[in-house]
Write an enzyme that holds these catalytic residues in place. Structure first.
Site, PDB file in Angstrom:
ATOM      1  N   SER B 161       0.809  -1.236   0.000  1.00  0.00           N
ATOM      2  CA  SER B 161       0.000   0.000   0.000  1.00  0.00           C
ATOM      3  C   SER B 161       0.830   1.268   0.000  1.00  0.00           C
ATOM      4  O   SER B 161       1.933   1.319   0.542  1.00  0.00           O
ATOM      5  CB  SER B 161      -0.900   0.027   1.233  1.00  0.00           C
ATOM      6  OG  SER B 161      -1.844  -0.997   1.162  1.00  0.00           O
ATOM      7  N   SER B 167      -6.962   0.054  -1.997  1.00  0.00           N
ATOM      8  CA  SER B 167      -7.731  -0.963  -2.711  1.00  0.00           C
ATOM      9  C   SER B 167      -7.251  -1.062  -4.152  1.00  0.00           C
ATOM     10  O   SER B 167      -7.197  -2.133  -4.742  1.00  0.00           O
ATOM     11  CB  SER B 167      -9.217  -0.606  -2.693  1.00  0.00           C
ATOM     12  OG  SER B 167      -9.706  -0.659  -1.374  1.00  0.00           O
ATOM     13  N   TYR B 267       2.603  -8.298  -9.219  1.00  0.00           N
ATOM     14  CA  TYR B 267       1.171  -8.040  -9.025  1.00  0.00           C
ATOM     15  C   TYR B 267       0.421  -9.342  -8.778  1.00  0.00           C
ATOM     16  O   TYR B 267      -0.457  -9.438  -7.919  1.00  0.00           O
ATOM     17  CB  TYR B 267       0.593  -7.312 -10.245  1.00  0.00           C
ATOM     18  CG  TYR B 267       0.408  -8.205 -11.447  1.00  0.00           C
ATOM     19  CD1 TYR B 267       1.462  -8.478 -12.295  1.00  0.00           C
ATOM     20  CD2 TYR B 267      -0.835  -8.801 -11.715  1.00  0.00           C
ATOM     21  CE1 TYR B 267       1.308  -9.331 -13.375  1.00  0.00           C
ATOM     22  CE2 TYR B 267      -0.999  -9.648 -12.806  1.00  0.00           C
ATOM     23  CZ  TYR B 267       0.083  -9.917 -13.632  1.00  0.00           C
ATOM     24  OH  TYR B 267      -0.072 -10.762 -14.699  1.00  0.00           O
ATOM     25  N   ASN B 275      -4.999 -13.459  -1.129  1.00  0.00           N
ATOM     26  CA  ASN B 275      -6.102 -14.427  -1.076  1.00  0.00           C
ATOM     27  C   ASN B 275      -5.916 -15.385   0.092  1.00  0.00           C
ATOM     28  O   ASN B 275      -6.870 -15.770   0.758  1.00  0.00           O
ATOM     29  CB  ASN B 275      -6.160 -15.248  -2.374  1.00  0.00           C
ATOM     30  CG  ASN B 275      -6.844 -14.480  -3.495  1.00  0.00           C
ATOM     31  OD1 ASN B 275      -7.682 -13.623  -3.231  1.00  0.00           O
ATOM     32  ND2 ASN B 275      -6.491 -14.782  -4.727  1.00  0.00           N
ATOM     33  N   GLU B 398      -6.028  -5.800   4.482  1.00  0.00           N
ATOM     34  CA  GLU B 398      -5.942  -6.996   3.631  1.00  0.00           C
ATOM     35  C   GLU B 398      -7.158  -7.128   2.720  1.00  0.00           C
ATOM     36  O   GLU B 398      -7.657  -8.216   2.493  1.00  0.00           O
ATOM     37  CB  GLU B 398      -5.739  -8.261   4.477  1.00  0.00           C
ATOM     38  CG  GLU B 398      -4.360  -8.286   5.094  1.00  0.00           C
ATOM     39  CD  GLU B 398      -3.773  -9.671   5.270  1.00  0.00           C
ATOM     40  OE1 GLU B 398      -4.114 -10.579   4.485  1.00  0.00           O
ATOM     41  OE2 GLU B 398      -2.969  -9.833   6.192  1.00  0.00           O
TER      42      GLU B 398
END
Lengths: 258, 418
Positions: B161, B167, B267, B275, B398
């Site tokens: 971030s 996001s 990425y 995930n 997360e």
């Protein structure tokens, strides 16, 4: 008894109701509720095992064998012992009513036989189990084997073929020297047991566990004592507050205490 | 269909450590057709749960309040977690790790969170974001270099971030330019967990902005690298003992050997890691909810009003039951997502569901627990208000709840395409 540099230790690990659990008496007043209740290794046995592991780390002990007498669930306790550092485990299976009636004398006889079979030099036990609070097994095994005993130990050091031991007794601390082989029972301040680390829990799976029954040792485990009833301690009565010493003395006189 | 899948996976089970077979506990998978409840743990998993629970109660509990007040993690606790093998749960024993499963990490994270969510997230990031990242994407050479350290005492931080990209992670601005055999990194990462105590940082930077997100590359930067500056801790509402800092990269020069995996694939690695990581957060929020309710129920049996224990009133009975049911549902989502992942089955939808649901439940449960405790729920000398503050981050980090819902929706759409 063959003299060797490093010793073999047997450690008794009893499966008891966890110390933090609130005990409830069964409705039939013949025992306490154990079904569905959290169990763990007797805290004093953990201390005993920890001491054996520390001696192994100092290369004074070469092998540690953890032993438990009881139902299949005892294998969990033994696995914890293996995770803490024991090399092998022995489960002596006793089930159901036989287990409810299993008393220190019977356990002592089994341990005595096992010690001889395994050619152990040291028998480590907790000073007592937190369920029975009998404080007998260590002493009885020593007697059956005709071995010296060091009970309520709070410090153990090895010197040659003997152990220098500090015992906690009512009057203070007692310093004794005992020859090996010896029965040792652990008291609270002997050490602070380690947690079973994750890598050790995973390794414990591969360590061997042998299974026996009391019959394998030709031990008669029938009880010599009969439990008549188990009851809650009396409910604590409320006290009363007093304003000053005079009032206190008056109340004590009234209660017939002075 | 499920039986075919399950049979195939059982045959491929040799890929996984034997503890997977132990997943079934006393009943074996597919033997006699009885599969196990999601909540049944193997013997090792149960032992692990007991040990972590005890460690948390005895070593962490006494320090929780002070760490929260001072916004400071006790270094002894971090050291203790390493010593217990909690920071290398899935790392192979040949490197000094515990050699266990992802599910074991989930159990550890849950048990820690029951006592302190900050300690829990520290363990979570290390296992699910850092170690997993190295395991899935790093070269063998890099694994050999880092795994022994990560298992022993090296804490990691995951740097993705930035001020401009939360996001919208792929719009990150941190750049990587080539200088000879080296890479030079420039930029500023925000909201980095564990940053205060970490020794290694996985930094995502773009080496070619014209490629958009396909330029993002993962770099391993050690703490003492010149130009890496760890900023001051944020002063947060919750998980205060977990350090959250700015990480600035000012012409940080690292050799090409510090590239993690392939250039331009960062990425993909980041998204896949997240995930998995979100199942860990699901476990953390589950622990927070459990911790709050566990602290509240004894109070219901003690507090007397109108000559009755307040726990006897219908309102309290029903509320307790509702909250416990929500916690149980959360547990099933989190545990099952973890098992799916351990068994190599698709888990992205379930992971997003677990994280989303868990964070919602944590907020709800902790809030209601304060209500049940009444006035004492509102003050710092009772534990519940901390659980309430700690729960809030679950909906944010997360992957925010909004992003989770997007992910779930997209997964559902894929199922309906055929």
């Amino acid at each position: 008894h063959i003299k060797k540099m490093a010793l073999r230790a047997l450690v008794g690990c009893k499966r008891v109701i966890d110390y933090a659990v609130k005990i409830r008496v069964k409705p039939d007043k013949m025992g306490v509720v154990t079904e569905g209740v959290k169990h763990s290794m007797n805290p004093f046995d953990e201390i005993a095992l920890e001491e054996a592991v520390r001696m192994k780390e100092k290369k004074l002990v070469s092998e540690i064998v953890a032993v438990s007498c009881g139902p299949t669930a005892c294998q969990e306790t033994l696995r914890t012992a293996l995770a803490m550092g024991a090399d092998r485990a022995v489960h002596v299976e006793v089930n159901g009513e036989d287990y409810d009636n299993l008393q220190p004398l019977a356990v002592s006889k089994i341990f005595a036989k096992l010690v001889q079979q395994e050619k152990a030099d040291l028998l480590f036990l907790g000073k007592q189990a937190i369920d029975g609070d009998c404080n007998q097994t260590g002493q009885m095994v020593a007697s059956l084997l005709d071995w010296p005993q060091a009970t309520f130990t709070s410090k153990i050091d090895k010197e040659g073929d003997s152990l220098k031991i500090i015992r906690e007794v009512d009057g203070g601390l007692e310093h004794i020297e005992v020859k090996i082989p010896v029965v040792i029972t652990a008291d609270l301040r002997l050490n602070e047991p380690r947690y079973a680390t994750l890598p050790n829990i995973m390794k414990a799976k591969k360590k061997p566990m042998a299974k026996y029954t009391p019959a394998d040792f030709e031990v008669d485990i029938s009880p010599r004592l009969k439990i008549i009833s188990v009851e809650d301690p009396p409910v604590r009565q409320a006290g009363s507050k007093v304003e000053n010493v005079d009032e206190l003395i008056e109340k004590l006189k009234g209660a017939g205490v002075i | 269909m499920a039986a075919v899948l399950a049979r195939n996976l059982y045959r491929s089970i040799s890929r996984y450590p034997t503890s997977i077979a132990g997943v079934s506990g006393t009943r074996r998978w597919l033997n006699g057709g009885l599969l196990n409840p999601v909540t049944q743990l193997s013997d090792e998993e149960q032992m692990m749960r007991d040990t972590v629970s005890r460690f948390a109660r005895e070593k962490i509990q006494p320090l929780v309040r002070e760490m929260d007040e001072k916004s400071e993690m006790d270094k002894g606790i971090i050291k203790g977690m390493f010593e217990q093998g909690l920071m290398g749960i899935e790392i192979d024993p040949q490197y000094g790790g515990s050699g266990s499963t992802f599910f074991s990490s989930v159990i550890a994270i849950e048990e820690l969170a029951k006592v302190d969510a900050s300690v829990s997230v520290c363990c979570d990031v290390q296992n699910t974001l850092i170690n997993a990242y190295f395991r899935e994407y790093a070269s063998q050479e890099m694994k050999d270099r880092y795994f022994p350290r990560l298992a022993k005492d090296l804490l990691g931080s995951f740097c993705l971030s930035e001020a401009v990209s939360g996001s919208d992670a792929f719009s990150l601005q941190c750049s990587a330019t080539q200088g000879g055999d080296d890479w030079i990194l420039n930029g500023e990462k925000l909201w980095i967990t564990n940053a205060e105590h970490a020794g290694v940082y996985i930094v995502h930077a773009n080496y070619d902005f014209s490629k958009k997100h396909r330029g993002i590359t993962a770099f391993v930067v050690e703490r003492d690298t010149p130009g890496l500056i760890i900023g001051k801790k944020e002063d947060k509402l919750g998980i205060r003992a977990s350090s959250t800092c700015t990480v600035t990269l000012d012409n940080v020069r690292i050799p090409h050997s510090q590239v993690l995996g392939e250039v331009g694939k960062g990425y993909k690695y980041a998204i896949e890691s997240l995930n998995i990581g979100r199942i860990g957060i699901g476990a953390q929020m589950l622990g927070v909810a459990e911790g709050a309710l566990n602290a509240t129920i004894p109070y219901l049996n003690e507090r007397v009003q109108f000559n009755r224990k307040i726990g006897e009133f219908q309102a309290m009975r029903h509320l307790k039951a509702e909250l416990a049911t929500q916690i149980e549902a959360t547990k099933l989502l989190v545990y099952n997502a973890a098992r799916l992942r351990d068994n190599g089955l698709p888990f992205i939808k379930e992971a997003a569901m677990a994280k989303y649901y868990s964070s919602e439940v944590a907020c709800k449960v902790t809030g209601r627990c304060i209500e049940m405790m009444g006035g004492v729920g509102f003050v710092k000398n009772f534990p519940v208000e901390k659980f309430y503050r700690d729960a809030k981050i679950g909906q944010i980090y997360e992957g925010t709840t909004f992003i989770q819902l997007n992910t779930i929706s997209d997964c559902i759409d894929k199922e309906f395409i055929n």
